[in-house]
Enzyme design. Structure first.
Site, PDB file in Angstrom:
ATOM      1  N   ASN A  45     108.400 -13.875 -82.128  1.00 33.95           N
ATOM      2  CA  ASN A  45     106.888 -14.018 -81.986  1.00 33.95           C
ATOM      3  C   ASN A  45     106.462 -13.922 -83.388  1.00 33.95           C
ATOM      4  OD1 ASN A  45     106.986 -14.072 -78.974  1.00 33.95           O
ATOM      5  ND2 ASN A  45     106.933 -11.751 -79.170  1.00 33.95           N
ATOM      6  N   HIS A  68     111.784  -9.950 -86.341  1.00 33.86           N
ATOM      7  CA  HIS A  68     112.696  -9.257 -85.375  1.00 33.86           C
ATOM      8  C   HIS A  68     112.905 -10.403 -84.169  1.00 33.86           C
ATOM      9  CE1 HIS A  68     108.256  -8.195 -84.234  1.00 33.86           C
ATOM     10  NE2 HIS A  68     108.601  -8.413 -82.938  1.00 33.86           N
TER      11      HIS A  68
HETATM   12  P1  5GP Z   1     106.173  -8.436 -81.081  1.00 31.33           P
HETATM   13  O1  5GP Z   1     105.101  -8.337 -80.022  1.00 31.33           O
HETATM   14  O2  5GP Z   1     105.914  -8.014 -82.413  1.00 31.33           O
HETATM   15  O3  5GP Z   1     107.066  -9.601 -81.031  1.00 31.33           O
HETATM   16  O4  5GP Z   1     107.266  -7.325 -80.610  1.00 31.33           O
HETATM   17  C1  5GP Z   1     107.195  -5.854 -81.172  1.00 31.33           C
HETATM   18  C2  5GP Z   1     108.013  -4.917 -79.968  1.00 31.33           C
HETATM   19  O5  5GP Z   1     108.334  -3.783 -80.380  1.00 31.33           O
HETATM   20  C3  5GP Z   1     107.509  -4.956 -78.605  1.00 31.33           C
HETATM   21  O6  5GP Z   1     108.089  -5.391 -77.664  1.00 31.33           O
HETATM   22  C4  5GP Z   1     106.942  -3.479 -78.525  1.00 31.33           C
HETATM   23  O7  5GP Z   1     107.251  -2.984 -77.376  1.00 31.33           O
HETATM   24  C5  5GP Z   1     108.247  -2.952 -79.195  1.00 31.33           C
HETATM   25  N1  5GP Z   1     107.640  -1.754 -79.990  1.00 31.33           N
HETATM   26  C6  5GP Z   1     106.872  -1.141 -80.645  1.00 31.33           C
HETATM   27  N2  5GP Z   1     106.883  -0.039 -81.268  1.00 31.33           N
HETATM   28  C7  5GP Z   1     107.950   0.442 -80.875  1.00 31.33           C
HETATM   29  C8  5GP Z   1     108.884   1.481 -81.095  1.00 31.33           C
HETATM   30  O8  5GP Z   1     108.239   2.678 -81.772  1.00 31.33           O
HETATM   31  N3  5GP Z   1     110.205   1.673 -80.742  1.00 31.33           N
HETATM   32  C9  5GP Z   1     110.786   0.666 -79.941  1.00 31.33           C
HETATM   33  N4  5GP Z   1     111.994   0.755 -79.767  1.00 31.33           N
HETATM   34  N5  5GP Z   1     110.284  -0.577 -79.934  1.00 31.33           N
HETATM   35  C10 5GP Z   1     108.838  -0.642 -79.952  1.00 31.33           C
END
Ligand code: 5GP
Length: 114
Positions: free
Chosen positions: A87, A100
């Site tokens: 994303n 990520h």
């Molecule tokens: P994005 O929305 O930026 O593509 O993905 C970020 C991801 O990080 C989300 O799926 C969210 O659930 C995950 N996430 C956010 N904070 C944490 C955390 O403290 N630990 C872990 N393991 N995942 C996290």
């Protein structure tokens, strides 16, 4: 700039359920899984997002994809299948500004995504 939550995980300042680590990549379970298997793969080196990785660091992309293949094997997802997602930015739904790769599996995933 303050560290993102993912840099804090790399530096072992915050706990995570880590499944895989090598010189360049760390993989751990997403805290809010969107599928029975939901793993995040991140480069240890900080890059905010896909769009900002400079050409001299493009090897990070192959490191992430290669690590995702190893993790998918580790989790026995090769036959059932899985999805890899990045994303990027507001329209992409990015919430953590540290590059990520999501690895999702363990159920049939609809297409197109919402
Ligand atoms: P994005 O929305 O930026 O593509 O993905 C970020 C991801 O990080 C989300 O799926 C969210 O659930 C995950 N996430 C956010 N904070 C944490 C955390 O403290 N630990 C872990 N393991 N995942 C996290």
């Amino acid at each position: 700039m303050p560290k993102t939550i993912f840099e804090r995980i790399v530096d072992r300042e915050t706990d995570a359920d880590i499944l895989y680590e090598d010189e360049y990549v760390l993989a751990f379970r997403d805290i809010a899984p969107q599928a029975p298997v939901h793993i995040l793969l991140i480069p240890k080196q900080h890059h905010a997002r896909h769009a900002t990785v400079p050409p001299e660091n493009h090897s990070v992309f192959s490191h992430l994809l290669a690590a995702a293949q190893k993790v998918a094997r580790q989790l026995k997802l090769e036959q059932s299948g899985y999805r890899l997602v990045i994303n990027n930015g507001p329209d992409g739904g990015e919430t953590v500004p540290h590059l990520h790769l999501h690895l999702l599996g363990g159920r049939h995933l609809a297409w197109p995504p919402g």
